[in-house]
Write a protein that holds these residues in place. Structure first.
Motif, PDB file in Angstrom:
ATOM      1  N   ILE A  45       0.796  -1.415  -0.411  1.00 62.94           N
ATOM      2  CA  ILE A  45      -0.035   0.170  -0.403  1.00 62.94           C
ATOM      3  C   ILE A  45       0.932   1.237   0.026  1.00 62.94           C
ATOM      4  CG2 ILE A  45      -1.822   1.448   0.759  1.00 62.94           C
ATOM      5  CD1 ILE A  45      -3.306  -1.068   2.436  1.00 62.94           C
ATOM      6  N   GLY A  46       0.891   2.073  -1.256  1.00 65.72           N
ATOM      7  CA  GLY A  46       1.221   3.588  -0.974  1.00 65.72           C
ATOM      8  C   GLY A  46       2.573   3.084  -1.376  1.00 65.72           C
ATOM      9  N   CYS A  47       2.635   2.435  -2.533  1.00 65.21           N
ATOM     10  CA  CYS A  47       3.951   1.756  -3.934  1.00 65.21           C
ATOM     11  C   CYS A  47       4.690   3.292  -4.199  1.00 65.21           C
ATOM     12  CB  CYS A  47       4.146   0.671  -4.643  1.00 65.21           C
ATOM     13  SG  CYS A  47       2.805   1.498  -5.750  1.00 65.21           S
ATOM     14  N   ILE A  68      -0.477  -0.986  -4.966  1.00 62.07           N
ATOM     15  CA  ILE A  68      -1.573   0.498  -4.760  1.00 62.07           C
ATOM     16  C   ILE A  68      -0.883   1.779  -4.240  1.00 62.07           C
ATOM     17  CG2 ILE A  68      -4.034   0.949  -3.395  1.00 62.07           C
ATOM     18  CD1 ILE A  68      -3.847  -1.986  -2.319  1.00 62.07           C
ATOM     19  N   GLU A  69      -1.395   2.782  -5.388  1.00 62.14           N
ATOM     20  CA  GLU A  69      -0.813   4.118  -5.108  1.00 62.14           C
ATOM     21  C   GLU A  69      -2.516   4.792  -4.933  1.00 62.14           C
ATOM     22  OE1 GLU A  69       1.674   6.019  -4.268  1.00 62.14           O
ATOM     23  OE2 GLU A  69       0.218   7.431  -4.610  1.00 62.14           O
ATOM     24  N   LYS A  70      -2.210   5.490  -4.833  1.00 66.02           N
ATOM     25  CA  LYS A  70      -3.233   6.297  -5.215  1.00 66.02           C
ATOM     26  C   LYS A  70      -3.484   7.852  -6.157  1.00 66.02           C
ATOM     27  CE  LYS A  70      -3.022   9.616  -0.788  1.00 66.02           C
ATOM     28  NZ  LYS A  70      -3.811   9.833   0.626  1.00 66.02           N
ATOM     29  N   GLN A 191      14.840  -2.197  -1.395  1.00 67.90           N
ATOM     30  CA  GLN A 191      15.127  -1.029  -1.528  1.00 67.90           C
ATOM     31  C   GLN A 191      13.877   0.015  -1.900  1.00 67.90           C
ATOM     32  OE1 GLN A 191      18.292   1.223  -1.508  1.00 67.90           O
ATOM     33  NE2 GLN A 191      19.561   1.631   0.559  1.00 67.90           N
ATOM     34  N   THR A 192      12.945   1.015  -1.049  1.00 70.65           N
ATOM     35  CA  THR A 192      12.279   1.513  -1.849  1.00 70.65           C
ATOM     36  C   THR A 192      12.883   2.542  -2.140  1.00 70.65           C
ATOM     37  OG1 THR A 192      11.516   2.850  -0.060  1.00 70.65           O
ATOM     38  CG2 THR A 192      10.428   1.032   0.040  1.00 70.65           C
ATOM     39  N   GLU A 193      11.930   3.989  -2.898  1.00 68.56           N
ATOM     40  CA  GLU A 193      12.689   5.036  -3.233  1.00 68.56           C
ATOM     41  C   GLU A 193      13.322   5.903  -1.946  1.00 68.56           C
ATOM     42  OE1 GLU A 193      10.486   4.109  -5.378  1.00 68.56           O
ATOM     43  OE2 GLU A 193      11.544   4.276  -7.474  1.00 68.56           O
TER      44      GLU A 193
HETATM   45  N1  SAM Z   1       6.590   3.744  -0.538  1.00 70.89           N
HETATM   46  C1  SAM Z   1       7.132   4.360  -1.122  1.00 70.89           C
HETATM   47  C2  SAM Z   1       8.485   4.336  -0.920  1.00 70.89           C
HETATM   48  O1  SAM Z   1       8.675   3.785   0.144  1.00 70.89           O
HETATM   49  O2  SAM Z   1       9.603   5.014  -1.523  1.00 70.89           O
HETATM   50  C3  SAM Z   1       6.126   5.795  -1.570  1.00 70.89           C
HETATM   51  C4  SAM Z   1       6.548   6.029  -0.081  1.00 70.89           C
HETATM   52  S1  SAM Z   1       5.639   7.802  -0.283  1.00 70.89           S
HETATM   53  C5  SAM Z   1       6.095   8.851   1.572  1.00 70.89           C
HETATM   54  C6  SAM Z   1       4.376   7.033   0.114  1.00 70.89           C
HETATM   55  C7  SAM Z   1       3.452   6.701  -0.961  1.00 70.89           C
HETATM   56  O3  SAM Z   1       1.777   6.274  -0.008  1.00 70.89           O
HETATM   57  C8  SAM Z   1       2.789   7.657  -1.381  1.00 70.89           C
HETATM   58  O4  SAM Z   1       3.184   7.949  -3.043  1.00 70.89           O
HETATM   59  C9  SAM Z   1       1.251   8.084  -1.213  1.00 70.89           C
HETATM   60  O5  SAM Z   1       0.385   9.196  -2.348  1.00 70.89           O
HETATM   61  C10 SAM Z   1       0.459   6.761  -0.904  1.00 70.89           C
HETATM   62  N2  SAM Z   1      -0.609   6.431  -0.434  1.00 70.89           N
HETATM   63  C11 SAM Z   1      -0.563   7.095   0.860  1.00 70.89           C
HETATM   64  N3  SAM Z   1      -1.960   7.171   2.030  1.00 70.89           N
HETATM   65  C12 SAM Z   1      -2.254   6.587   0.641  1.00 70.89           C
HETATM   66  C13 SAM Z   1      -4.063   5.547   0.518  1.00 70.89           C
HETATM   67  N4  SAM Z   1      -4.601   5.748   1.766  1.00 70.89           N
HETATM   68  N5  SAM Z   1      -3.856   4.501  -0.472  1.00 70.89           N
HETATM   69  C14 SAM Z   1      -2.703   4.931  -1.494  1.00 70.89           C
HETATM   70  N6  SAM Z   1      -1.848   5.207  -1.373  1.00 70.89           N
HETATM   71  C15 SAM Z   1      -1.077   6.016  -0.604  1.00 70.89           C
END
Ligand code: SAM
Length: 214
Positions: A45-47, A68-70, A191-193
């Motif tokens: 979640i939040g990819c 999943i990404e919003k 690792q994530t971004e």
């Molecule tokens: N996981 C990635 C990384 O570690 O590089 C991105 C981290 S970023 C801080 C958090 C991500 O989660 C954002 O792209 C945000 O849009 C997404 N996000 C936050 N709440 C969400 C939700 N309820 N459903 C889907 N995506 C969500």
């Protein structure tokens, strides 16, 4: 985000329905049919821009992965990775995980990843934290018994909050915790971004592994 970029993202997403599932609710309970195999389903979640979900699929061909990404403007970067080097065990969903129970059925998910989730520091936004009791209740309904939630964060307040929420929950048991994941980094870590950036800045990475009790 400029309008031109939003339009580009939307158009690209709609051009690749094999990679970005446009009507995820239609696949509730039937995700394995979409992948055309019986492999277990792993969800992030939040990819974000998709490095983790893409590499997870690449290195684990025996599993299916769903990111999943919003936001269109963010998930489009994950889609670009799949366009460049296709993988048949990775799908993306542009969706707000608040409604995750609309897209997965009971026992459908075997592993859930929460990587560097937004911390939502204000109390009035705490329900939006991906480890709030509201979210844990939702995960309880879609995770198999014994399923794992892996959580990584650089945010100590979110880490502490999440420990408390898992601990207070009837549905999950914490089975591993690290205050510095990189002191004893598992060889399987991807690792994530965000993680790459935080590690470069020498920030500690906090980690929680919780198991679904059923
Ligand atoms: N996981 C990635 C990384 O570690 O590089 C991105 C981290 S970023 C801080 C958090 C991500 O989660 C954002 O792209 C945000 O849009 C997404 N996000 C936050 N709440 C969400 C939700 N309820 N459903 C889907 N995506 C969500």
């Amino acid at each position: 985000m400029r309008l031109r970029n939003v339009k580009y993202a939307k158009e690209l997403i709609h051009s690749y329905p094999d990679y970005v599932v446009l009507k995820p609710k239609n696949h509730k309970g039937k995700w394995r049919d979409l992948f055309e195999n019986k492999k277990p389903i792993q969800v992030e979640i939040g990819c974000g821009k998709g490095k983790f979900i893409y590499e997870s699929g690449l290195y684990n061909p025996e599993k299916n992965f769903i990111g999943i990404e919003k936001f269109d403007s963010v998930i489009v970067r994950a889609l670009e990775k799949l366009i460049l080097e296709p993988l048949d065990n990775v799908k993306l969903i542009r969706f707000d995980a608040t409604h995750i129970n609309d897209i997965f059925k009971e026992n459908e998910v075997e592993h859930l990843y929460l990587n560097f989730s937004d911390p939502w520091p204000k109390l009035r936004h705490s329900k939006r934290r991906l480890t709030s009791p509201q979210f844990l209740e939702k995960y309880h309904h879609i995770l198999k018994d014994g399923a794992i939630i892996d959580m990584k964060t650089d945010n100590y307040a979110l880490f502490e909050y999440s420990l408390m929420m898992f601990n207070q929950s009837d549905y999950f048991a914490i089975i591993d915790v690290s205050l510095d994941l990189y002191k004893d980094l598992p060889a399987t870590n991807i690792q994530t971004e965000f993680e790459m950036k935080f590690v470069e800045e020498n920030n500690a990475i906090y980690y929680i592994k919780a198991q679904h009790k059923g």
